[in-house]
Design a protein around this motif. Sequence first.
Motif: not given
Length: 145
Positions: A96-120
């Motif tokens: 629910d709450n990736p840290n928006p102040n962390c470079p990874v936390g701020a970008n993890i949705h963009v990096v993973l969302d499309e890939k996970l959708l394609k897998i599904q």
Amino acid sequence: MQISSRFTIATHMLVIIALEGKENKVTSDFLASSVGVNPVIIRKTLSQLKKAELISVARGTGGAEIIKNLEDISLLDIYQAVECLGKTGQLFSFHDNPNPNCPVGANIHVVLDEKLLKIQQAMEKELSLTSLAQLVTDTEARIKK
């Protein structure tokens, strides 16, 4: 993460109903003895399959019957009937709450969302290619060996 056993339980149940239902009354106790789970789990799964309009269940004395053509029931239909994907319909839930102040936390949705959708989508496409009729035929062949 592992997908729950509801899908394989429901598939096992439907194969039994398809093979045994024409000659015998297929009850939750009968199904539970083959699947190896408590009849309560079987009854819940029967309810889900009934809600998905894949089976009918006789009241009182019991007995389940498949109400669709076996060729018209795919593994995807079974999966969707019993697996709870929640309101989003997504296989993968995101923390629910990736840290928006962390470079990874701020970008993890963009990096993973499309890939996970394609897998599904790939998994769902593959599930849609196998019918219950194919499983019944394969099971009958294995039983005869």
